[in-house]
Design an enzyme around this catalytic site. Sequence first.
Site, PDB file in Angstrom:
ATOM      1  N   PRO A  36       4.164  11.394   2.918  1.00 53.92           N
ATOM      2  CA  PRO A  36       3.582  11.761   4.242  1.00 53.92           C
ATOM      3  C   PRO A  36       2.328  10.448   4.488  1.00 53.92           C
ATOM      4  O   PRO A  36       1.592  10.135   3.658  1.00 53.92           O
ATOM      5  CB  PRO A  36       2.631  12.946   3.667  1.00 53.92           C
ATOM      6  N   ASP A  85       0.004   6.729   0.867  1.00 52.73           N
ATOM      7  CA  ASP A  85       0.784   7.936   0.883  1.00 52.73           C
ATOM      8  C   ASP A  85      -0.392   9.211   0.435  1.00 52.73           C
ATOM      9  O   ASP A  85      -0.946   9.056  -0.662  1.00 52.73           O
ATOM     10  CB  ASP A  85       1.882   8.086  -0.564  1.00 52.73           C
ATOM     11  N   HIS A  86      -0.408  10.221   1.365  1.00 58.98           N
ATOM     12  CA  HIS A  86      -1.394  11.123   1.392  1.00 58.98           C
ATOM     13  C   HIS A  86      -1.086  12.113   0.148  1.00 58.98           C
ATOM     14  O   HIS A  86      -2.112  12.785  -0.002  1.00 58.98           O
ATOM     15  CB  HIS A  86      -1.360  11.816   2.893  1.00 58.98           C
ATOM     16  N   ARG A  87      -0.327  12.023  -0.449  1.00 61.40           N
ATOM     17  CA  ARG A  87      -0.223  12.854  -1.803  1.00 61.40           C
ATOM     18  C   ARG A  87      -0.925  12.244  -2.763  1.00 61.40           C
ATOM     19  O   ARG A  87      -1.386  12.903  -3.692  1.00 61.40           O
ATOM     20  CB  ARG A  87       1.550  12.990  -2.113  1.00 61.40           C
ATOM     21  N   VAL A 141      -3.297   9.241  -2.187  1.00 62.91           N
ATOM     22  CA  VAL A 141      -4.521   8.869  -1.693  1.00 62.91           C
ATOM     23  C   VAL A 141      -4.929   9.885  -0.627  1.00 62.91           C
ATOM     24  O   VAL A 141      -4.547  10.025   0.604  1.00 62.91           O
ATOM     25  CB  VAL A 141      -4.197   7.572  -1.236  1.00 62.91           C
TER      26      VAL A 141
END
Length: 478
Positions: free
Chosen positions: A272, A448-450, A452
């Site tokens: 994501p 990567d929102h997983r 960060v």
Amino acid sequence: MTTMTETTNAARFREFKMPDVGEGLTEAEILKWFVQPGDTVTDGQVVCEVETAKAAVELPIPFDGVVHELRFGEGTTVDVGQVIIVVDVAPGSGDAAPEPAPAAEAPAPAAEPEAEAEAPKGRTPVLVGYGVAESSTKRRARKGAEAAPAAASAAIQGEMNGHGTGAVVPEARPLAKPPVRKLAKDLGIDLATVSPTGEGGVITREDVHAAATPAPAPEPVQAQIPAPTSAPAPASAPAVVASMGARETRIPVKGVRKAIAQAMVGSAFTAPHVTEFVTVDVTRTMKLVAELKEDKEMAGVRVNPLLIIAKALLVAIKRHPEVNAAWDEANQEIVQKHYVNLGIAAATPRGLIVPNIKDAHEQTLPQLAASLGELVSTARDGKTSPAAMAGGTVTITNVGVFGVDTGTPILNPGESAILAVGAIKLQPWVHKGKVKPRQVTTLALSFDHRLVDGELGSKVLADVAAILEQPKRLITWA
């Protein structure tokens, strides 16, 4: 007597197969042959240059002899494990000849376990000689492997023509390699509707692309040109502009371009993405660059804004090490990296590649400048090795060299962040309470929102911007 002849031939003529570079690649295109039949070769001599999905690589041959046969011409894409060259290792020993090449080099699915029969026992051919010993585990042959290709081909063709038998079609599973099946899935193509053109009824990538592309409508201009009636070209042949009236050109997707497409699709639909932007006054950074060019310690290396930006990102990562991580899907773990392999996106004649500087966090500014120069030079020459592109943790892409303000970069697969640098332009800027012309650029950080969250990503980007605005922070924050 027959047995003795076969043994002599096997010992005299050795086959060199397309090696596996150990990066999960399944094929490579032969770009150039450096030898021809009749030429003498020695152990370790480069015989050809191939382009994998990641880079152009020179292949050395692991034995001495005289070239007897080249199995494929330049420009041919060859699967890993196929014989590409036959060498006579005992010239002058008689008139014996090697076994003739099969009518089609592509091995049938059932023949895959025998593909490595000529390699030293328990060893697998790699880029240089032979590598690690193979596992003792053997694959069990598929039931009905010989009859399946013909049955599948006939069933699919019959269904396409409207007269397939109901008893055969449900049982026939389309034959295709795993990468081809994945491609079909990504494009939404049912393999049962694809007409195979590969050996033994195997569906190829070209077949899938042909099925995904609607047939072009006939053009009136072409209908007025008299021409002899001929059979249509095979679906796997690359289409080109054949007349002045043509409105489309088809370019085969292979090599680096294919790898880029697959990697970007995989990254965009797996991680994501979040992208944040900041516009910053880099006037002081540009002054520092000018001063460093005159510094004796920087003699012999290229100094440019990218060098300072790279150093700024490394300092920001040092201040926020959590950003330097990877997502382990199999174990459901976040893997924090205690090293930084800094990727630099480089445009080359063969496409975009992302080699990285190993352990960039340990390098001084002159060392980092030298590494950047070597990386860019090697990439432009097309000599970047697959190893140089493996193991990256974060990347910088400099879109500013094309005059672009910024972008929303897609993560390199397996990495946590990518920094896009826009063009540095002279713009009106409020400086010390007055509007003055200043050197300004826009930075964009995708992450990567997983791994960060917004706070961490914002802090990293803000730190990079702060260093570029006040380069002395390279010293105070280091």
